[in-house]
Motif scaffolding. Structure first.
Motif, short mmCIF file in Angstrom:
data_model
loop_
_atom_site.label_atom_id
_atom_site.label_comp_id
_atom_site.label_asym_id
_atom_site.label_seq_id
_atom_site.Cartn_x
_atom_site.Cartn_y
_atom_site.Cartn_z
N UNK A 1 0.68 -1.60 0.09
CA UNK A 1 0.13 -0.47 -0.20
C UNK A 1 0.95 1.62 0.29
N UNK A 2 0.27 2.42 -0.93
CA UNK A 2 1.26 3.65 -1.03
C UNK A 2 0.45 4.19 -0.58
N UNK A 3 1.69 5.20 0.68
CA UNK A 3 0.78 6.59 0.99
C UNK A 3 0.88 7.57 0.49
N UNK A 4 -0.13 8.24 0.42
CA UNK A 4 -0.43 9.69 -0.14
C UNK A 4 0.19 10.38 0.99
N UNK A 5 1.11 11.20 0.44
CA UNK A 5 1.66 12.33 0.74
C UNK A 5 0.71 13.89 0.44
N UNK A 6 0.54 14.37 1.49
CA UNK A 6 -0.05 16.48 1.74
C UNK A 6 1.76 17.17 1.16
N UNK A 7 2.15 16.93 0.60
CA UNK A 7 3.47 17.85 1.11
C UNK A 7 3.01 19.53 0.31
N UNK A 8 2.71 20.52 1.53
CA UNK A 8 2.38 22.11 1.17
C UNK A 8 2.81 22.92 1.60
N UNK A 9 2.65 24.02 1.62
CA UNK A 9 3.23 25.57 1.53
C UNK A 9 2.72 25.90 2.59
N UNK A 10 2.60 26.74 4.03
CA UNK A 10 2.08 27.82 4.04
C UNK A 10 2.45 28.63 5.34
N UNK A 11 1.81 29.59 5.46
CA UNK A 11 2.36 30.48 6.34
C UNK A 11 2.16 30.37 7.58
N UNK A 63 11.15 10.13 -3.32
CA UNK A 63 10.06 9.83 -2.89
C UNK A 63 8.62 9.24 -3.37
N UNK A 64 8.09 9.70 -4.10
CA UNK A 64 7.41 9.84 -5.06
C UNK A 64 7.19 9.67 -7.01
N UNK A 65 6.44 8.69 -6.90
CA UNK A 65 6.45 8.59 -8.87
C UNK A 65 5.36 9.07 -9.12
N UNK A 66 4.50 9.55 -8.58
CA UNK A 66 2.63 10.33 -9.33
C UNK A 66 1.92 10.99 -8.21
N UNK A 67 1.85 12.47 -8.96
CA UNK A 67 1.25 13.82 -8.45
C UNK A 67 -0.39 13.72 -8.61
N UNK A 68 -0.74 14.02 -7.94
CA UNK A 68 -2.17 13.74 -8.25
C UNK A 68 -3.00 15.54 -7.85
N UNK A 118 -7.29 5.57 -4.12
CA UNK A 118 -7.43 4.42 -3.35
C UNK A 118 -6.76 3.70 -4.42
N UNK A 119 -7.61 3.56 -5.69
CA UNK A 119 -6.60 2.54 -7.04
C UNK A 119 -5.01 2.81 -7.07
N UNK A 120 -4.40 3.52 -6.79
CA UNK A 120 -3.67 4.28 -7.31
C UNK A 120 -2.47 4.00 -5.48
N UNK A 121 -3.15 3.97 -4.58
CA UNK A 121 -2.39 4.41 -3.15
C UNK A 121 -2.14 2.11 -3.28
N UNK A 128 5.67 7.00 -3.19
CA UNK A 128 4.30 7.11 -2.88
C UNK A 128 4.00 8.64 -4.10
N UNK A 129 2.73 9.18 -3.33
CA UNK A 129 2.34 9.94 -4.43
C UNK A 129 2.16 11.33 -3.61
#
Length: 194
Positions: A1-11, A63-68, A118-121, A128-129
Motif C-alpha cells: 500500500x502506497x502513502x498519499x502525502x500532502x506536501x504543502x507550503x503555508x504561512x 519519494x514520489x512517482x505519481x502526483x495528484x 485508493x486504486x493508486x494507493x 508514494x503519491x
C-alpha cells in the motif's frame, strides 16, 4: 500500500496562498539552503520546467512517482503554456470542469476521486503519491492522506486559501520530524494515527 502525502507550503497562520491561491509570497522566501533541501530530499516536487534551467532535471525521484493535483494548481502551469508540469512523474489532475486533458501525459480525474486515489494507493510501488495543492482537493481527500509534510514559511497572511477546505472533523496525526532553516522556514512531517 502506497502513502498519499500532502506536501504543502503555508504561512504561519495556515494559509497556502492568498484568497485566489497565489503563493508567490512564500516562493520568494526560498533561499539557497532551503532549495538545497528540496533538491536533495524532494527533487520530484520541483516542476520539470524549473528543473531544466537549473540543471537538475536528471535527479532521480526520491519519494514520489505519481502526483495528484487540483485544477487551480494545474491552471498555474497552463497559464505559462506548460501542459505537463511534472513530466518526471505520472500526473493526475482532479477536475469536474476540465473536459479533455490538454496533454497525453496528464490524466483528468473527473469523478470518483476517492476511488481513483485508493486504486493508486493500492498499486505496488516503492514510491508514494504526491498530493499537490489545493484546499478543496485536500479537503476531499483528507481521509486518504497518510502523511503531511508542511513547509511553514515565516509570514502571516491574515486570510487566504486554507490548507484544507472541508467540514469540521478532528483527524489526529503524530509528529515524526521537524527541521528549521536559517530563513525561518520550518518543515514538519506528520503521520496519520491509525
Amino acid at each position: 500500500m502506497r502513502d498519499l502525502t500532502y506536501f504543502i507550503a503555508c504561512s504561519i497562520d495556515g494559509f497556502i496562498g492568498d484568497p485566489e491561491g497565489d503563493a508567490s509570497a512564500m516562493v520568494s522566501l526560498v533561499d539557497a539552503e532551503f532549495f538545497d533541501f528540496l533538491k536533495t530530499e524532494y527533487p520530484e516536487t520541483l516542476p520539470t520546467a524549473g528543473r531544466r534551467p537549473l540543471g537538475i532535471d536528471d535527479l532521480p525521484n526520491k519519494r514520489f512517482d505519481t502526483i495528484v493535483q487540483g485544477r487551480r494548481s494545474y491552471d498555474l502551469a497552463l497559464k505559462e503554456g506548460v501542459t505537463s508540469p511534472y513530466a518526471h512523474m505520472r500526473q493526475y489532475v482532479a477536475s469536474r470542469t476540465l473536459g479533455e486533458s490538454p496533454d497525453p501525459d496528464v490524466e483528468i480525474i473527473s469523478d470518483d476521486l476517492v476511488g481513483r486515489v485508493r486504486a493508486l494507493k493500492a498499486e505496488d510501488s516503492a514510491y508514494g503519491i504526491y498530493l499537490c495543492g489545493g484546499a478543496e482537493l485536500a479537503g476531499a481527500l483528507v481521509d486518504e492522506i497518510d502523511e503531511l509534510v508542511i513547509k511553514t514559511y515565516p509570514i502571516v497572511q491574515g486570510s487566504g486559501m486554507p490548507m484544507f477546505a472541508a467540514g469540521f472533523s478532528v483527524t489526529p496525526f503524530t509528529l515524526e520530524s521537524h527541521r528549521a532553516f536559517g530563513n525561518g522556514t520550518l518543515v514538519r512531517t506528520y503521520r496519520r494515527q491509525r
